[in-house]
Write a protein that holds these residues in place. Structure first.
Motif, short mmCIF file in Angstrom:
data_model
loop_
_atom_site.label_atom_id
_atom_site.label_comp_id
_atom_site.label_asym_id
_atom_site.label_seq_id
_atom_site.Cartn_x
_atom_site.Cartn_y
_atom_site.Cartn_z
N ALA A 142 1.04 -0.97 0.15
CA ALA A 142 -0.11 -0.35 0.50
C ALA A 142 1.01 1.47 0.13
O ALA A 142 0.87 1.67 -0.51
N LYS A 143 1.75 1.41 0.40
CA LYS A 143 2.80 2.47 0.34
C LYS A 143 3.44 2.63 -1.11
O LYS A 143 4.15 3.86 -0.63
N ALA A 144 3.68 1.49 -1.54
CA ALA A 144 3.94 1.75 -2.72
C ALA A 144 2.74 1.97 -4.04
O ALA A 144 3.58 2.24 -4.58
N GLY A 145 1.87 1.86 -2.98
CA GLY A 145 0.55 2.12 -3.93
C GLY A 145 -0.08 1.47 -5.00
O GLY A 145 -0.34 1.35 -5.90
N LEU A 146 -0.07 0.37 -4.30
CA LEU A 146 -0.18 -1.32 -4.95
C LEU A 146 -1.50 -1.95 -3.83
O LEU A 146 -0.99 -1.30 -2.45
N GLY A 147 -2.95 -1.91 -4.10
CA GLY A 147 -3.70 -2.42 -3.64
C GLY A 147 -3.24 -4.29 -3.53
O GLY A 147 -3.03 -4.68 -4.80
N GLY A 148 -4.40 -5.03 -3.09
CA GLY A 148 -4.23 -6.96 -3.23
C GLY A 148 -5.09 -7.41 -2.28
O GLY A 148 -5.17 -6.71 -1.03
N ASP A 149 -4.61 -8.77 -2.34
CA ASP A 149 -5.35 -9.29 -1.00
C ASP A 149 -4.40 -10.27 -0.42
O ASP A 149 -3.36 -10.01 -1.41
N ALA A 150 -4.55 -10.82 0.51
CA ALA A 150 -3.50 -11.39 0.88
C ALA A 150 -4.27 -13.38 1.04
O ALA A 150 -5.02 -13.02 1.59
N ARG A 151 -3.70 -14.81 1.30
CA ARG A 151 -4.05 -15.52 1.75
C ARG A 151 -2.15 -16.33 2.06
O ARG A 151 -1.98 -16.08 2.29
N ILE A 152 -3.21 -17.13 3.10
CA ILE A 152 -2.42 -18.09 3.73
C ILE A 152 -2.74 -19.67 2.95
O ILE A 152 -3.70 -20.24 3.02
#
Length: 233
Positions: A142-152
């Motif tokens: 997010a600090k680099a301007g990228l959004g997304g989600d995450a999985r384990i």
């Protein structure tokens, strides 16, 4: 990760067969039928054990594309906080061209498990740690301007990628390894993914010096630490 044995080189099977035959013949010659049969049984058991260890490693094919977006799977064994790795990913997954849909970025964190966790079958500690890694990684992106989600995912990195790609239509897979990962272990994971993935693959090893320029396809500069595969196996 559960270590996968490397496939046998083409010259090894003939050598193994010749060595086995010579051993059996020598056993019969030196010790008679009893020793010959014993050597033959040991050789057969060794061949069966080798065959079992050489488990099939089929190609890893992502789920079919649902749209025209780039779908980037970022696999990290630790929290994604290395500025070099984040800057590389930002360059590769930066804003799309005008009129193009936004990229889909997913972070996959294999749940780390210690020896005691495996014996106790208690995954709470490993899942909590993986969740922390996910949150820190998303914050760095997010600090680099990228959004997304995450999985384990599974503690086995390759298995975690294989499971995730059953439903995620990755156009690129980026593996980020940290200095906490043993170099040989990280190289083995990268080598197996590079060999089996049927999509673009990029390995970002732990940065040990100042970051160098990164590249997209077609750029003039390239970071020599970045290992890329075009997904052709």
């Amino acid at each position: 990760m559960t270590e996968q044995p490397a496939p046998l080189a083409s010259w090894k099977p003939p050598v193994i067969v010749a060595t086995t035959a010579v051993s059996i013949v020598a056993g019969f010659y030196l010790g008679g039928p009893g020793l010959g049969m014993a050597v033959g049984a040991l050789a057969a058991a060794a061949i069966v054990a080798m065959a079992v260890r050489q488990a099939p490693r089929p190609p890893i094919v992502p789920a079919p594309l649902r749209d025209l977006r780039r779908h980037v799977l970022v696999v990290t064994t630790q929290s994604l906080e290395d500025p070099h790795a984040v800057s590389q990913i930002a360059r590769l997954c930066g804003p799309p061209e005008a009129g193009s849909p936004e990229h889909e970025i997913r972070v996959l964190v294999p749940a780390p498990r210690g020896v005691l966790d495996r014996w106790s079958c208690d995954r709470r500690k490993s899942v909590t740690l993986a969740q922390r890694y996910c949150l820190l990684s998303l914050a760095s992106l997010a600090k680099a301007g990228l959004g997304g989600d995450a999985r384990i995912g599974d503690e086995d990195v390759v298995l975690a990628v294989e499971d995730e790609l059953r439903t995620f239509p990755a156009t690129e897979v980026i593996l980020v390894t940290s200095q906490a990962d043993p170099q040989r272990h990280a190289d083995e994971i990268a080598a197996e993914l590079r060999a089996r993935l049927r999509t673009d693959f990029l390995h970002l090893p732990a940065s040990t010096s100042h970051p160098a320029p990164c590249k997209r396809k077609g750029d003039a500069s390239v970071d020599p630490r970045v290992e890329r595969s075009d997904g052709n196996g």
